[in-house]
Design a protein around this motif. Sequence first.
Motif, PDB file in Angstrom:
ATOM      1  N   GLY A 165       0.794  -1.224   0.000  1.00 22.57           N
ATOM      2  CA  GLY A 165       0.000   0.000   0.000  1.00 22.57           C
ATOM      3  C   GLY A 165       0.822   1.267   0.000  1.00 22.57           C
ATOM      4  O   GLY A 165       0.290   2.358   0.188  1.00 22.57           O
ATOM      5  N   GLY A 166       2.123   1.144  -0.216  1.00 21.08           N
ATOM      6  CA  GLY A 166       2.995   2.318  -0.246  1.00 21.08           C
ATOM      7  C   GLY A 166       3.315   2.742  -1.660  1.00 21.08           C
ATOM      8  O   GLY A 166       2.664   2.334  -2.618  1.00 21.08           O
ATOM      9  N   GLY A 167       4.337   3.545  -1.796  1.00 17.93           N
ATOM     10  CA  GLY A 167       4.733   4.027  -3.114  1.00 17.93           C
ATOM     11  C   GLY A 167       5.896   4.977  -3.012  1.00 17.93           C
ATOM     12  O   GLY A 167       6.517   5.115  -1.965  1.00 17.93           O
ATOM     13  N   GLY A 168       6.173   5.648  -4.116  1.00 22.69           N
ATOM     14  CA  GLY A 168       7.294   6.586  -4.151  1.00 22.69           C
ATOM     15  C   GLY A 168       7.919   6.630  -5.524  1.00 22.69           C
ATOM     16  O   GLY A 168       7.222   6.768  -6.535  1.00 22.69           O
ATOM     17  N   HIS A 169       9.213   6.424  -5.569  1.00 21.89           N
ATOM     18  CA  HIS A 169       9.966   6.505  -6.818  1.00 21.89           C
ATOM     19  C   HIS A 169      10.705   5.198  -7.077  1.00 21.89           C
ATOM     20  O   HIS A 169      10.773   4.322  -6.207  1.00 21.89           O
ATOM     21  CB  HIS A 169      10.963   7.664  -6.758  1.00 21.89           C
ATOM     22  N   ALA A 170      11.289   5.086  -8.256  1.00 16.17           N
ATOM     23  CA  ALA A 170      11.964   3.847  -8.636  1.00 16.17           C
ATOM     24  C   ALA A 170      13.125   3.504  -7.709  1.00 16.17           C
ATOM     25  O   ALA A 170      13.377   2.340  -7.401  1.00 16.17           O
ATOM     26  CB  ALA A 170      12.456   3.944 -10.072  1.00 16.17           C
ATOM     27  N   ARG A 171      13.852   4.505  -7.243  1.00  9.57           N
ATOM     28  CA  ARG A 171      15.016   4.264  -6.387  1.00  9.57           C
ATOM     29  C   ARG A 171      14.754   4.543  -4.917  1.00  9.57           C
ATOM     30  O   ARG A 171      15.575   4.212  -4.073  1.00  9.57           O
ATOM     31  CB  ARG A 171      16.212   5.109  -6.845  1.00  9.57           C
ATOM     32  N   ALA A 172      13.639   5.201  -4.598  1.00  8.01           N
ATOM     33  CA  ALA A 172      13.346   5.551  -3.205  1.00  8.01           C
ATOM     34  C   ALA A 172      11.843   5.516  -2.980  1.00  8.01           C
ATOM     35  O   ALA A 172      11.094   6.226  -3.641  1.00  8.01           O
ATOM     36  CB  ALA A 172      13.897   6.935  -2.875  1.00  8.01           C
ATOM     37  N   ALA A 173      11.404   4.679  -2.043  1.00  8.34           N
ATOM     38  CA  ALA A 173       9.972   4.550  -1.771  1.00  8.34           C
ATOM     39  C   ALA A 173       9.776   4.130  -0.321  1.00  8.34           C
ATOM     40  O   ALA A 173      10.735   3.876   0.413  1.00  8.34           O
ATOM     41  CB  ALA A 173       9.345   3.534  -2.729  1.00  8.34           C
ATOM     42  N   GLY A 174       8.514   4.055   0.088  1.00  4.22           N
ATOM     43  CA  GLY A 174       8.241   3.696   1.468  1.00  4.22           C
ATOM     44  C   GLY A 174       6.852   3.117   1.644  1.00  4.22           C
ATOM     45  O   GLY A 174       5.997   3.196   0.761  1.00  4.22           O
TER      46      GLY A 174
END
Length: 315
Positions: free
Chosen positions: A284-293
């Motif tokens: 259920g999270g998300g973010g960017h290709a190199r950094a997410a949470g």
Amino acid sequence: MKIDFSRAVSLLKENDNFLILTHANADGDTLGGGFALLLALRGLGKKAKLINNDPIPEKYRFLIAESDDVPEESGFVVSVDVADKVLLGKEINEKFGSKVSLAIDHHSTNKLFAKETYLEGDSASVCEIVYLIIKELGVKIDGEIATRLYTGCSTDTGCFRYSNVTPRTHRIAAELIEFGARHGEVNVRMFETKKPGFLKLQSLCLASLELYFEGKVSVIVVTQKMLSDCSCGEEDCDAIVALSRQIEGVRAGITFKEKKDGSFKVSVRTHEGLDAAAFCSAFGGGGHARAAGCQFECSLEEAKKAVLDEMKKYF
């Protein structure tokens, strides 16, 4: 609904009273973009108020700009750097999550929760987007606006070291410096200045380090007790998170950060070949290709098992 650049600018021109929302656990990009937009709107004679779910960390307080007294029931609600309304934080989500009229974002995982969304998923930071919007609004960019925008550009790219950096990122940063951004001060504050207890915190966190999948995945744990014993706050975890993927051979660095309510925020940092946003989306999270949470409302042991079980699909 997704909208184009001109529509986003028109919405800001057409309205006069704004409530600007930034995401919980605020960072330099959401605050830099939010307060820069606030100053720009005030420069046009409009009223704007910035609202955040959490107290703004000490290291980011230089970004704060005076807000106007905008009635919450009548303000045009704009979110900055928010991919999902739950990321606004519990209190702000309950009050405004369903009232966001315009979302300005750069997360490809944006849930399109706002009435209208201007999204540039390949932008290195939301501050790049806000900069272009402010220019189109015809606002004179001074050193105060430039410093806030530069902060977001710098912090979301690891001081321009990450793979999300594009030629446009560098061009915008250069223009912001020309407008008077205090770039040296920002970078020293964001990347070099540490609290006296930080070295102890770093030592404790590294003592918790575990390697999995033949050294390709690192796991670091930060507890509330560690933070308390070292007189540090959650904002001091940023540098700890960065350590997780700096180990030779590690392809994915995972940091489990205990929140005050006992839940855990998980930060994932990856190298090429492993999409951190796709990984975190499983929880259920998300973010960017190199950094997410992502977030876990369970024990550390349960959260760690869930994350490592998911990692088995990649290694």
